[in-house]
Scaffold this motif. Structure first.
Motif, mmCIF file in Angstrom:
data_model
loop_
_atom_site.group_PDB
_atom_site.id
_atom_site.type_symbol
_atom_site.label_atom_id
_atom_site.label_comp_id
_atom_site.label_asym_id
_atom_site.label_seq_id
_atom_site.Cartn_x
_atom_site.Cartn_y
_atom_site.Cartn_z
ATOM 1 N N PRO A 196 39.860 22.363 -12.112
ATOM 2 C CA PRO A 196 39.515 21.473 -10.990
ATOM 3 C C PRO A 196 40.332 21.772 -9.741
ATOM 4 O O PRO A 196 39.927 21.442 -8.628
ATOM 5 N N ASP A 197 41.499 22.409 -9.914
ATOM 6 C CA ASP A 197 42.374 22.768 -8.795
ATOM 7 C C ASP A 197 43.283 23.901 -9.268
ATOM 8 O O ASP A 197 43.063 24.472 -10.347
ATOM 9 N N LEU A 198 44.324 24.197 -8.478
ATOM 10 C CA LEU A 198 45.203 25.309 -8.817
ATOM 11 C C LEU A 198 46.406 24.912 -9.681
ATOM 12 O O LEU A 198 47.235 25.757 -9.998
ATOM 13 N N GLY A 239 36.502 27.057 -2.320
ATOM 14 C CA GLY A 239 37.067 26.797 -3.638
ATOM 15 C C GLY A 239 38.169 27.793 -3.971
ATOM 16 O O GLY A 239 38.649 28.524 -3.095
ATOM 17 N N THR A 240 38.579 27.818 -5.222
ATOM 18 C CA THR A 240 39.636 28.729 -5.653
ATOM 19 C C THR A 240 39.126 30.168 -5.643
ATOM 20 O O THR A 240 38.068 30.470 -6.185
ATOM 21 N N GLU A 241 39.904 31.040 -5.011
ATOM 22 C CA GLU A 241 39.569 32.459 -4.965
ATOM 23 C C GLU A 241 40.638 33.262 -5.695
ATOM 24 O O GLU A 241 41.807 32.895 -5.728
ATOM 25 N N VAL A 242 40.216 34.396 -6.265
ATOM 26 C CA VAL A 242 41.125 35.294 -6.965
ATOM 27 C C VAL A 242 41.028 36.665 -6.317
ATOM 28 O O VAL A 242 39.940 37.114 -5.937
ATOM 29 N N PHE A 243 42.163 37.318 -6.168
ATOM 30 C CA PHE A 243 42.174 38.645 -5.551
ATOM 31 C C PHE A 243 41.794 39.675 -6.605
ATOM 32 O O PHE A 243 42.410 39.758 -7.668
ATOM 33 N N MET A 244 40.769 40.476 -6.306
ATOM 34 C CA MET A 244 40.270 41.450 -7.265
ATOM 35 C C MET A 244 40.079 42.805 -6.620
ATOM 36 O O MET A 244 39.893 42.919 -5.405
ATOM 37 N N ARG A 264 37.838 30.930 -17.177
ATOM 38 C CA ARG A 264 38.869 29.901 -17.262
ATOM 39 C C ARG A 264 39.194 29.364 -15.862
ATOM 40 O O ARG A 264 39.250 28.153 -15.646
ATOM 41 N N VAL A 265 39.396 30.257 -14.905
ATOM 42 C CA VAL A 265 39.724 29.821 -13.545
ATOM 43 C C VAL A 265 38.571 29.020 -12.948
ATOM 44 O O VAL A 265 38.791 28.016 -12.261
#
Length: 279
Positions: free
Chosen positions: A245-247, A48-53, A240-241
């Motif tokens: 449903p997508d980017l 799925g959608t990943e965020v850099f942290m 929110r992210v």
């Protein structure tokens, strides 16, 4: 549109918040809020959608050991005129952020600069529809270090490399101001950006003990379980992210935002941070 939400005061701030509430309003010392930019760098993965942290080093004065997105304070040189630019102009950003054009330029440049400094990703290209493909070579890392130590202005780097800052690769997501009770405060604009093709986000920052791609739901679960420390605005962005449903929403700026500044309130035995969120 705004809605009121109550967020739990982190245990590390509880005594400080209680002391603030017990101090008469006329006697409270309020530190100025430094202008800052933060970027949710995003990519799609099989999960799925990943965020850099980044998990900030425990020695940091602000938000030690907290999971955050790449970002930092605006530098006075971010307002320097003549920075090579593509995408929405500083005037366009000024209208969107409802701040002066020069300030808007500085906020956008700070966002792009901080992502380059902290994780080695450069939101720039040789034209308005081009993206830098790879900035991992040694000469790029030398430039990155020079931008970080302020010996090389970011605009000068772009000029020397024949690049344009791609402001269209950023999308506005939120605007938060640190509560007045905090001794170190920031007036922070949150942006999102998709990871450019063939670029790599790394962990070469001295400010973080760990820097990795995370699923928003995993971080939220860990925060609820108490195994990860996350600031309220970061939690809101992750939620929110996680709902996307997508980017596609990551490439569209949210308009009409107001500044969210939580205030401490006592609700019986509970101590909360009450905020009027941008829905």
């Amino acid at each position: 549109m705004a809605s009121t939400h109550d967020l739990e005061v982190p245990p590390t701030l509880r005594e400080h918040a209680l002391g603030w509430l017990a101090t008469p309003a006329s006697e409270r010392e309020i530190a100025p809020a430094r202008l800052a930019s933060t970027v949710l760098l995003l990519r799609e993965s099989d999960s799925g959608t990943e965020v850099f942290m980044q998990r900030r080093a425990s020695s940091m004065k602000f938000a030690p050991s907290m999971w955050v997105f790449p970002g930092g304070g605006v530098d006075p040189r971010d307002e320097a005129p003549g920075v090579p630019w593509a995408g929405p102009s500083p005037a366009d950003w000024g209208r969107l952020l409802a701040i002066p054009e020069a300030t808007a330029q500085a906020v956008v440049i700070a966002a792009v600069r901080e992502v380059f400094e902290e994780c080695g990703v450069l939101l720039a290209g040789r034209s308005a529809d081009d993206e830098v493909l790879d900035v991992t070579a040694d000469e790029w890392q030398a430039d990155r270090a020079a931008v970080l130590d302020r010996s090389l202005p970011f605009g000068e780097l772009l000029e020397r490399r024949g690049l344009l800052l791609r402001s269209d690769l950023l999308a506005l997501q939120d605007h938060w101001i640190t509560p007045e009770m905090e001794p170190r405060r920031y007036d922070t604009w949150f942006f999102s950006a998709r990871l450019p093709d063939r670029q790599v986000a790394d962990d070469r920052t001295s400010e973080a003990a760990e820097a990795v791609w995370r699923l928003p739901t995993d971080v939220l679960d860990e925060a609820r379980a108490g195994t990860a420390r996350v600031l309220p605005p970061t939690l809101v962005q992750l939620r929110r992210v996680a709902s996307w449903p997508d980017l596609n929403p990551a490439t569209t700026s949210r308009e009409g935002l107001h500044a969210v500044m939580p205030v401490p309130v006592e609700d019986g035995e509970r101590l909360l941070l009450r905020a009027h969120l941008n829905d």
